[in-house]
Design a protein around this motif. Structure first.
Motif, PDB file in Angstrom:
ATOM      1  N   ASP A  12     -56.831   2.488   3.606  1.00  0.00           N
ATOM      2  CA  ASP A  12     -58.185   1.981   3.829  1.00  0.00           C
ATOM      3  C   ASP A  12     -58.450   0.668   3.118  1.00  0.00           C
ATOM      4  O   ASP A  12     -59.129  -0.206   3.661  1.00  0.00           O
ATOM      5  N   ILE A  13     -57.946   0.529   1.867  1.00  0.00           N
ATOM      6  CA  ILE A  13     -58.286  -0.634   1.042  1.00  0.00           C
ATOM      7  C   ILE A  13     -57.039  -1.167   0.361  1.00  0.00           C
ATOM      8  O   ILE A  13     -56.293  -0.409  -0.280  1.00  0.00           O
ATOM      9  N   LEU A  14     -56.823  -2.474   0.483  1.00  0.00           N
ATOM     10  CA  LEU A  14     -55.827  -3.147  -0.349  1.00  0.00           C
ATOM     11  C   LEU A  14     -56.593  -3.921  -1.415  1.00  0.00           C
ATOM     12  O   LEU A  14     -57.388  -4.817  -1.095  1.00  0.00           O
ATOM     13  N   ALA A  15     -56.386  -3.568  -2.667  1.00  0.00           N
ATOM     14  CA  ALA A  15     -56.995  -4.284  -3.788  1.00  0.00           C
ATOM     15  C   ALA A  15     -56.016  -5.357  -4.240  1.00  0.00           C
ATOM     16  O   ALA A  15     -54.863  -5.060  -4.574  1.00  0.00           O
ATOM     17  N   VAL A  16     -56.480  -6.611  -4.260  1.00  0.00           N
ATOM     18  CA  VAL A  16     -55.607  -7.753  -4.540  1.00  0.00           C
ATOM     19  C   VAL A  16     -55.968  -8.346  -5.886  1.00  0.00           C
ATOM     20  O   VAL A  16     -57.053  -8.894  -6.074  1.00  0.00           O
ATOM     21  N   ALA A  17     -55.054  -8.222  -6.845  1.00  0.00           N
ATOM     22  CA  ALA A  17     -55.247  -8.787  -8.179  1.00  0.00           C
ATOM     23  C   ALA A  17     -54.027  -9.602  -8.585  1.00  0.00           C
ATOM     24  O   ALA A  17     -53.613  -9.603  -9.747  1.00  0.00           O
ATOM     25  N   ILE A  52     -54.105 -10.667   1.525  1.00  0.00           N
ATOM     26  CA  ILE A  52     -55.386 -10.432   2.197  1.00  0.00           C
ATOM     27  C   ILE A  52     -55.201 -10.467   3.707  1.00  0.00           C
ATOM     28  O   ILE A  52     -55.658  -9.565   4.428  1.00  0.00           O
ATOM     29  N   LEU A  53     -54.542 -11.500   4.212  1.00  0.00           N
ATOM     30  CA  LEU A  53     -54.353 -11.632   5.657  1.00  0.00           C
ATOM     31  C   LEU A  53     -53.444 -10.536   6.203  1.00  0.00           C
ATOM     32  O   LEU A  53     -53.665 -10.039   7.321  1.00  0.00           O
ATOM     33  N   ALA A  54     -52.457 -10.131   5.418  1.00  0.00           N
ATOM     34  CA  ALA A  54     -51.572  -9.047   5.863  1.00  0.00           C
ATOM     35  C   ALA A  54     -52.354  -7.752   6.022  1.00  0.00           C
ATOM     36  O   ALA A  54     -52.161  -7.001   6.985  1.00  0.00           O
ATOM     37  N   ALA A  55     -53.253  -7.481   5.076  1.00  0.00           N
ATOM     38  CA  ALA A  55     -54.071  -6.269   5.153  1.00  0.00           C
ATOM     39  C   ALA A  55     -55.002  -6.329   6.357  1.00  0.00           C
ATOM     40  O   ALA A  55     -55.110  -5.362   7.131  1.00  0.00           O
ATOM     41  N   LEU A  56     -55.672  -7.447   6.538  1.00  0.00           N
ATOM     42  CA  LEU A  56     -56.628  -7.567   7.636  1.00  0.00           C
ATOM     43  C   LEU A  56     -55.937  -7.441   8.993  1.00  0.00           C
ATOM     44  O   LEU A  56     -56.502  -6.872   9.938  1.00  0.00           O
ATOM     45  N   ALA A  57     -54.731  -7.943   9.097  1.00  0.00           N
ATOM     46  CA  ALA A  57     -53.990  -7.834  10.361  1.00  0.00           C
ATOM     47  C   ALA A  57     -53.761  -6.380  10.748  1.00  0.00           C
ATOM     48  O   ALA A  57     -53.654  -6.050  11.939  1.00  0.00           O
ATOM     49  N   ARG A  58     -53.693  -5.500   9.747  1.00  0.00           N
ATOM     50  CA  ARG A  58     -53.523  -4.062   9.988  1.00  0.00           C
ATOM     51  C   ARG A  58     -54.849  -3.316  10.050  1.00  0.00           C
ATOM     52  O   ARG A  58     -54.861  -2.084  10.126  1.00  0.00           O
ATOM     53  N   GLY A  59     -55.964  -4.048   9.959  1.00  0.00           N
ATOM     54  CA  GLY A  59     -57.269  -3.380   9.969  1.00  0.00           C
ATOM     55  C   GLY A  59     -57.611  -2.717   8.663  1.00  0.00           C
ATOM     56  O   GLY A  59     -58.408  -1.767   8.625  1.00  0.00           O
ATOM     57  N   VAL A  60     -57.049  -3.200   7.562  1.00  0.00           N
ATOM     58  CA  VAL A  60     -57.274  -2.635   6.231  1.00  0.00           C
ATOM     59  C   VAL A  60     -58.304  -3.485   5.490  1.00  0.00           C
ATOM     60  O   VAL A  60     -58.195  -4.720   5.461  1.00  0.00           O
ATOM     61  N   HIS A  61     -59.292  -2.850   4.899  1.00  0.00           N
ATOM     62  CA  HIS A  61     -60.296  -3.555   4.114  1.00  0.00           C
ATOM     63  C   HIS A  61     -59.660  -4.111   2.832  1.00  0.00           C
ATOM     64  O   HIS A  61     -58.596  -3.658   2.391  1.00  0.00           O
ATOM     65  N   VAL A  62     -60.366  -5.060   2.207  1.00  0.00           N
ATOM     66  CA  VAL A  62     -59.816  -5.750   1.034  1.00  0.00           C
ATOM     67  C   VAL A  62     -60.840  -5.815  -0.094  1.00  0.00           C
ATOM     68  O   VAL A  62     -62.015  -6.101   0.138  1.00  0.00           O
ATOM     69  N   LEU A  63     -60.382  -5.518  -1.299  1.00  0.00           N
ATOM     70  CA  LEU A  63     -61.098  -5.852  -2.530  1.00  0.00           C
ATOM     71  C   LEU A  63     -60.237  -6.877  -3.246  1.00  0.00           C
ATOM     72  O   LEU A  63     -59.098  -6.573  -3.608  1.00  0.00           O
ATOM     73  N   HIS A  86     -53.345 -18.202  -6.854  1.00  0.00           N
ATOM     74  CA  HIS A  86     -52.801 -18.928  -5.711  1.00  0.00           C
ATOM     75  C   HIS A  86     -52.045 -18.021  -4.747  1.00  0.00           C
ATOM     76  O   HIS A  86     -51.532 -18.493  -3.726  1.00  0.00           O
ATOM     77  N   LEU A  87     -51.993 -16.711  -5.046  1.00  0.00           N
ATOM     78  CA  LEU A  87     -51.253 -15.779  -4.201  1.00  0.00           C
ATOM     79  C   LEU A  87     -52.154 -14.725  -3.563  1.00  0.00           C
ATOM     80  O   LEU A  87     -51.690 -13.651  -3.187  1.00  0.00           O
ATOM     81  N   HIS A  88     -53.440 -15.019  -3.415  1.00  0.00           N
ATOM     82  CA  HIS A  88     -54.361 -14.048  -2.821  1.00  0.00           C
ATOM     83  C   HIS A  88     -54.287 -14.016  -1.299  1.00  0.00           C
ATOM     84  O   HIS A  88     -54.387 -12.953  -0.683  1.00  0.00           O
ATOM     85  N   THR A  89     -54.155 -15.161  -0.691  1.00  0.00           N
ATOM     86  CA  THR A  89     -54.349 -15.257   0.757  1.00  0.00           C
ATOM     87  C   THR A  89     -53.352 -14.429   1.555  1.00  0.00           C
ATOM     88  O   THR A  89     -53.735 -13.729   2.507  1.00  0.00           O
ATOM     89  N   GLN A  90     -52.098 -14.468   1.196  1.00  0.00           N
ATOM     90  CA  GLN A  90     -51.075 -13.780   1.992  1.00  0.00           C
ATOM     91  C   GLN A  90     -51.305 -12.273   2.068  1.00  0.00           C
ATOM     92  O   GLN A  90     -51.315 -11.702   3.164  1.00  0.00           O
TER      93      GLN A  90
END
Length: 427
Positions: free
Chosen positions: A101-106, A116-127, A110-114
């Motif tokens: 359901d959620i990928l938490a990105v910490a 985040i976009l990978a999660a969204l491509a799978r329909g996964v929410h992001v924190l 400079h390494l947030h975008t990749q």
């Protein structure tokens, strides 16, 4: 079946391994309902009380740190998330947990975008930690991907939830009248730039901690930037062979007429009495507000330990009768509101637009990304010209036509060189 949110954490360094991991441990043990009154969302307490939080995976670059984080989580909760490591461990997580359901990105800034976009491509929410990204173009890409999948991208902007800041937002700003000018500063210890982080040459103090303040000012006034100038200095870190800015100062002018100076460094000596030095002030037409987040009146000293202060509002341990420690504070609140919004989308069928007022959104984070992006370009040019004795004359303009870097030193090259458009959409 009990409603469940599966979470995976990518990045378990200073913030991911402390605040995120500890917050998810308490949520795993006791759920989210008990946290909601702190953020004014207790009307959802009964509805969300049955929701179970399940941290299924934790990932870092090295296997050692991933296993360490997973073991710590098991010690706190009795549950051990699966450990992943490598350069892109989120790919393995998204493959192995199709119902995530959620990928938490910490990860580092400079390494947030990749991920985040990978999660969204799978329909996964992001924190995600702040800043959402360092590029205005990347922020647009993230927002478009989130809209396409009806996904939440919640950004950890925890300074919004400091009780002092909530008082300013909801009360004091109205008392002091229209804002004229202000200053916001956050100064980090030298160890952050010399030992804690290995990626400081890919960032700078303003990009790293300035977003706390740019977002806070946005939360107060909802005013967009119209121009900025930025300068930076390199004197201390280069002694250690680190080619990074010691300090950066950015002045932003907003469309409501106020001008705010943001001052950031990560070279504060180790024997400073607090973890960081931070505060802000705003002068209005009818008054002024000052808020010192470093020294809040809690102070102690002891033999061999020097004089110390602590911010007990950010996070603090609360002893439970069974000897375990609860973990609360405004550092957790910012994660909580994102999880509430995601829960409303998953379990109540809400759209992302319907819950946008519950949490710091990607659309709001886009303002900060634009400031970080433009400030970095202006800062580097002004640093170069200062070295050449030409002064810090470069500025950035934000308008309906986008973002333009104005460099009078290039006048001999013609108007297109002086007015260099780096982005062609309005904020």
């Amino acid at each position: 079946m009990q409603p469940t949110l599966q979470i995976a954490l990518v990045g378990a360094g200073m913030f991911g391994g402390d605040v995120h991991l500890r917050a998810y441990a308490d949520l795993q043990r006791f759920g989210i309902a008990g946290q909601l009154a702190r953020v004014g969302l207790d009307k959802y307490s009964r509805e969300l009380a049955p929701v179970q939080i399940d941290l299924v995976a934790v990932a870092t670059r090295s296997e050692k740190s991933a296993l360490k984080s997973a073991a710590a989580f098991k010690e706190w909760t009795g549950h051990e998330p699966k450990a992943y490591h490598g350069d892109t461990p989120w790919d393995d997580i998204l493959r192995d947990f199709p119902d995530l359901d959620i990928l938490a990105v910490a990860t580092p800034d400079h390494l947030h975008t990749q991920p985040i976009l990978a999660a969204l491509a799978r329909g996964v929410h992001v924190l995600t930690e702040k800043p959402m990204c360092l590029s205005i173009q990347e922020s647009d890409e993230i927002i478009a991907a989130a809209k396409a999948k009806n996904c939440i991208v919640a950004v950890d902007m925890h300074k919004r939830y400091d009780p002092d800041h909530l008082r300013i937002r909801d009360d004091i700003q109205n008392r002091i009248g229209p804002p004229l000018y202000g200053t916001a500063y956050l100064e980090e210890p030298l160890e952050v730039s010399t030992s804690t982080f290995k990626w400081v040459e890919s960032s700078d103090p303003f990009s790293y901690v300035g977003p706390h303040w740019t977002d806070l000012i946005w939360s107060y006034y909802k005013s967009k930037p119209v121009s900025l100038t930025a300068v930076g200095q390199k004197k201390r870190l280069i002694r250690d062979g680190i080619n990074a800015y010691d300090a950066v100062q950015v002045r932003v002018d907003f469309d409501n007429g106020m001008s705010i100076n943001f001052h950031n460094n990560w070279v504060t000596p180790a024997d400073f009495e607090g973890p960081v030095n931070q505060g802000h002030e705003i002068v209005g037409a009818d008054g002024k507000v000052e808020s010192d987040q470093q020294y809040r009146g809690f102070r102690w000293w002891n033999q061999g330990g020097g004089s110390r202060t602590s911010n007990n509002h950010f996070t603090r341990d609360v002893m439970r009768p069974d000897g375990t420690k609860g973990y609360i504070g405004y550092g957790v609140d910012s994660l909580t509101v994102g999880i509430v919004a995601i829960s409303r989308v998953k379990f109540a069928g809400e759209s992302r637009d319907a819950v946008a007022d519950l949490y710091p959104t990607a659309e709001e984070a886009r303002i900060t990304s634009a400031l970080v992006d433009a400030a970095a370009k202006v800062r580097d040019l002004n640093f170069k010209y200062m070295q050449e004795g030409k002064g810090a004359t470069v500025t950035a303009r934000f308008g309906e036509d986008g973002i333009t870097i104005i460099d009078p030193n290039r006048i001999a090259e013609g108007a297109e060189a002086v007015f260099e458009k780096i982005y062609d959409k309005p904020l």
